[in-house]
Design an enzyme around this catalytic site. Structure first.
Site, PDB file in Angstrom:
ATOM      1  CG  ASN A 118       1.917   1.516  -5.128  1.00 44.40           C
ATOM      2  OD1 ASN A 118       2.748   1.299  -4.269  1.00 44.40           O
ATOM      3  ND2 ASN A 118       1.466   0.581  -5.941  1.00 44.40           N
ATOM      4  N   GLY A 119      -0.031   5.477  -4.310  1.00 48.41           N
ATOM      5  CA  GLY A 119      -0.633   6.762  -4.664  1.00 48.41           C
ATOM      6  C   GLY A 119      -0.026   7.893  -3.850  1.00 48.41           C
ATOM      7  NE  ARG A 120      -1.371   6.583   1.374  1.00 47.26           N
ATOM      8  CZ  ARG A 120      -1.481   5.637   2.287  1.00 47.26           C
ATOM      9  NH1 ARG A 120      -1.197   5.898   3.537  1.00 47.26           N
ATOM     10  NH2 ARG A 120      -1.887   4.443   1.935  1.00 47.26           N
ATOM     11  CD  GLU A 137     -13.089  -5.021  -1.901  1.00 43.88           C
ATOM     12  OE1 GLU A 137     -11.892  -5.342  -2.093  1.00 43.88           O
ATOM     13  OE2 GLU A 137     -13.910  -5.772  -1.316  1.00 43.88           O
ATOM     14  CG  LEU A 188       9.263 -17.460  -3.072  1.00 45.32           C
ATOM     15  CD1 LEU A 188       8.917 -17.549  -1.587  1.00 45.32           C
ATOM     16  CD2 LEU A 188       9.812 -16.064  -3.399  1.00 45.32           C
ATOM     17  CG  HIS A 226      -0.188   2.047  -9.304  1.00 46.91           C
ATOM     18  ND1 HIS A 226      -0.388   1.652  -8.005  1.00 46.91           N
ATOM     19  CD2 HIS A 226      -1.318   2.712  -9.669  1.00 46.91           C
ATOM     20  CE1 HIS A 226      -1.577   2.065  -7.594  1.00 46.91           C
ATOM     21  NE2 HIS A 226      -2.161   2.714  -8.582  1.00 46.91           N
ATOM     22  CB  SER A 286      -8.688  -5.590  -3.685  1.00 48.25           C
ATOM     23  OG  SER A 286      -9.284  -4.347  -3.980  1.00 48.25           O
ATOM     24  NE  ARG A 303      -8.101   0.808   5.254  1.00 49.84           N
ATOM     25  CZ  ARG A 303      -7.739   2.074   5.339  1.00 49.84           C
ATOM     26  NH1 ARG A 303      -8.099   2.787   6.377  1.00 49.84           N
ATOM     27  NH2 ARG A 303      -7.025   2.634   4.385  1.00 49.84           N
ATOM     28  CD  GLU A 351       2.507 -13.099  15.887  1.00 47.62           C
ATOM     29  OE1 GLU A 351       2.526 -11.925  16.297  1.00 47.62           O
ATOM     30  OE2 GLU A 351       1.981 -14.036  16.524  1.00 47.62           O
ATOM     31  CG  ASP A 411      -2.017   1.012   1.151  1.00 48.56           C
ATOM     32  OD1 ASP A 411      -2.308   1.497   0.030  1.00 48.56           O
ATOM     33  OD2 ASP A 411      -2.590   1.348   2.201  1.00 48.56           O
ATOM     34  CB  SER A 418      -7.558  -3.887   2.735  1.00 49.16           C
ATOM     35  OG  SER A 418      -7.331  -2.642   3.319  1.00 49.16           O
TER      36      SER A 418
HETATM   37  C1  FPP Z   1      -2.050   0.158  -3.275  1.00 48.15           C
HETATM   38  O1  FPP Z   1      -1.576   1.478  -3.312  1.00 48.15           O
HETATM   39  C2  FPP Z   1      -1.496  -0.621  -4.373  1.00 48.15           C
HETATM   40  C3  FPP Z   1      -2.218  -1.232  -5.354  1.00 48.15           C
HETATM   41  C4  FPP Z   1      -3.686  -1.159  -5.415  1.00 48.15           C
HETATM   42  C5  FPP Z   1      -1.587  -1.966  -6.448  1.00 48.15           C
HETATM   43  C6  FPP Z   1      -0.344  -2.719  -6.149  1.00 48.15           C
HETATM   44  C7  FPP Z   1       0.425  -2.744  -7.398  1.00 48.15           C
HETATM   45  C8  FPP Z   1       1.762  -2.678  -7.493  1.00 48.15           C
HETATM   46  C9  FPP Z   1       2.656  -2.689  -6.332  1.00 48.15           C
HETATM   47  C10 FPP Z   1       2.348  -2.559  -8.858  1.00 48.15           C
HETATM   48  C11 FPP Z   1       3.076  -3.727  -9.352  1.00 48.15           C
HETATM   49  C12 FPP Z   1       2.554  -5.049  -8.920  1.00 48.15           C
HETATM   50  C13 FPP Z   1       2.953  -6.205  -9.474  1.00 48.15           C
HETATM   51  C14 FPP Z   1       2.498  -7.486  -8.905  1.00 48.15           C
HETATM   52  C15 FPP Z   1       3.874  -6.251 -10.611  1.00 48.15           C
HETATM   53  P1  FPP Z   1      -2.627   2.674  -3.409  1.00 48.15           P
HETATM   54  O2  FPP Z   1      -2.764   3.036  -4.827  1.00 48.15           O
HETATM   55  O3  FPP Z   1      -3.909   2.293  -2.736  1.00 48.15           O
HETATM   56  O4  FPP Z   1      -1.866   3.774  -2.600  1.00 48.15           O
HETATM   57  P2  FPP Z   1      -2.538   4.950  -1.738  1.00 48.15           P
HETATM   58  O5  FPP Z   1      -3.262   4.290  -0.597  1.00 48.15           O
HETATM   59  O6  FPP Z   1      -1.354   5.746  -1.278  1.00 48.15           O
HETATM   60  O7  FPP Z   1      -3.446   5.715  -2.654  1.00 48.15           O
END
Ligand code: FPP
Length: 285
Positions: free
Chosen positions: A37-39, A82, A146, A52, A80, A210, A223, A35, A212
């Site tokens: 990426n957006g921030r 969602e 793995l 992302h 997800s 969370r 854990e 979690d 989620s």
């Molecule tokens: C949540 O961050 C992240 C996702 C919904 C997508 C996860 C995807 C990646 C890490 C990209 C690459 C993945 C693979 C498997 C190659 P958010 O966008 O909800 O962040 P925020 O809460 O800060 O807005």
């Protein structure tokens, strides 16, 4: 592939952390809610999709470190059920990145003996994604190192519903529906990745407290480790810290302590600003 301790030099900042880990008490299964990426992008005045994109490198690094350490299963929450609510352009970027990752990573997955698997409602994925995914799953199916589970179009509730419906369908077909009784074993056996052990350690990045809708059934006794680090900044050091913290926990599964000492290793001093476990002291009974 070389073990982590073989590739780290004494001067490497992760050397001390890696040596503090007890290899006999590794979590067999690590699950990660990636979690933030957006921030990460927002803080740099970049569009969300840049976050992302920056999230691919830590996926690669985490897979490699888990493989080098000898972790058996790594489950990554990539999309997800969602997440379809997000703007179409963002969803399409996520599919593009996933295809890019799968295409780019296949040689390394093979070289490192990593097997790829996917969990979720995969029938709803765009055809091109599904084809690429099936190709890599098939190509890596004989690997014995793995196991990486990518959770894609995944929801914990959806998984339980799908498991129960699969049981009902089987009972309808074999005529045993009248006497059908569900139990934990039958539901567990019908989850998407039913051959995997439950996660021992659930990591969430970006500080949100969370679950989620992730692996709701399987994390009953996992854990939890929440770090403030945003996913694009998550690095090998963060993973090693999470594992060290896990090794300090006294896992009781609702019973009493085994009397075995939880690992008491003090973590080496950490740089300020990242990586602090936010729920490092959580002690479930
Ligand atoms: C949540 O961050 C992240 C996702 C919904 C997508 C996860 C995807 C990646 C890490 C990209 C690459 C993945 C693979 C498997 C190659 P958010 O966008 O909800 O962040 P925020 O809460 O800060 O807005």
């Amino acid at each position: 592939m070389k073990a982590l301790l073989e590739v780290l030099e004494p001067g490497d900042p992760d050397w001390e952390l890696a040596h503090a880990i007890d290899p006999s008490r590794l979590p067999a299964h690590i699950a990660i809610i990636m979690d933030g990426n957006g921030r990460w992008a927002g803080r740099r005045h970049l569009p969300r999709v840049a976050g992302h994109q920056a999230g691919v490198a830590p996926v690669r690094a985490t897979v490699e470190t888990c493989a080098r350490l000898g972790v058996k299963v790594l489950t990554l929450y990539a999309f997800s059920v969602e997440n379809w609510k997000r703007p179409r352009a963002e969803v399409e970027t996520l599919w593009r990145l996933l295809r890019y990752y799968l295409r780019q990573e296949l040689p390394d997955l093979q070289k490192n003996d990593v097997r790829l698997q996917a969990i979720g409602r995969l029938d709803a994925l765009p055809d091109a994604v599904r084809r690429e995914l099936d190709f890599v799953i098939d190509a890596t199916s004989a690997n014995r190192g793995l196991l990486v589970n990518l959770a894609i179009n995944y929801g914990g509730r959806a998984e339980i519903v799908d498991a129960v419906n699969a049981i009902l369908e089987m009972a309808r077909l074999d005529g045993s529906i009248g006497s059908l009784r569900l139990d934990e074993e039958s539901i567990g056996a019908n989850l998407y990745a039913n051959a995997c052990p439950d996660p021992d350690l659930l990591i969430r990045t970006s500080g949100e407290m969370r679950i989620s809708n992730f692996l709701l059934w399987q994390i009953a006794y996992a854990e939890l480790y929440v770090t403030g680090t945003l996913w694009p900044d998550f690095c090998r050091r963060d993973l090693l810290r999470a594992i060290l913290e896990y090794q300090k926990r006294d896992r009781r599964y609702g019973g009493l302590s085994t009397g075995l000492p939880a690992r008491s290793t003090e973590l080496p001093a950490q740089p300020t600003g990242s990586g602090e476990p936010l729920v490092g002291a959580l002690r479930p009974s």
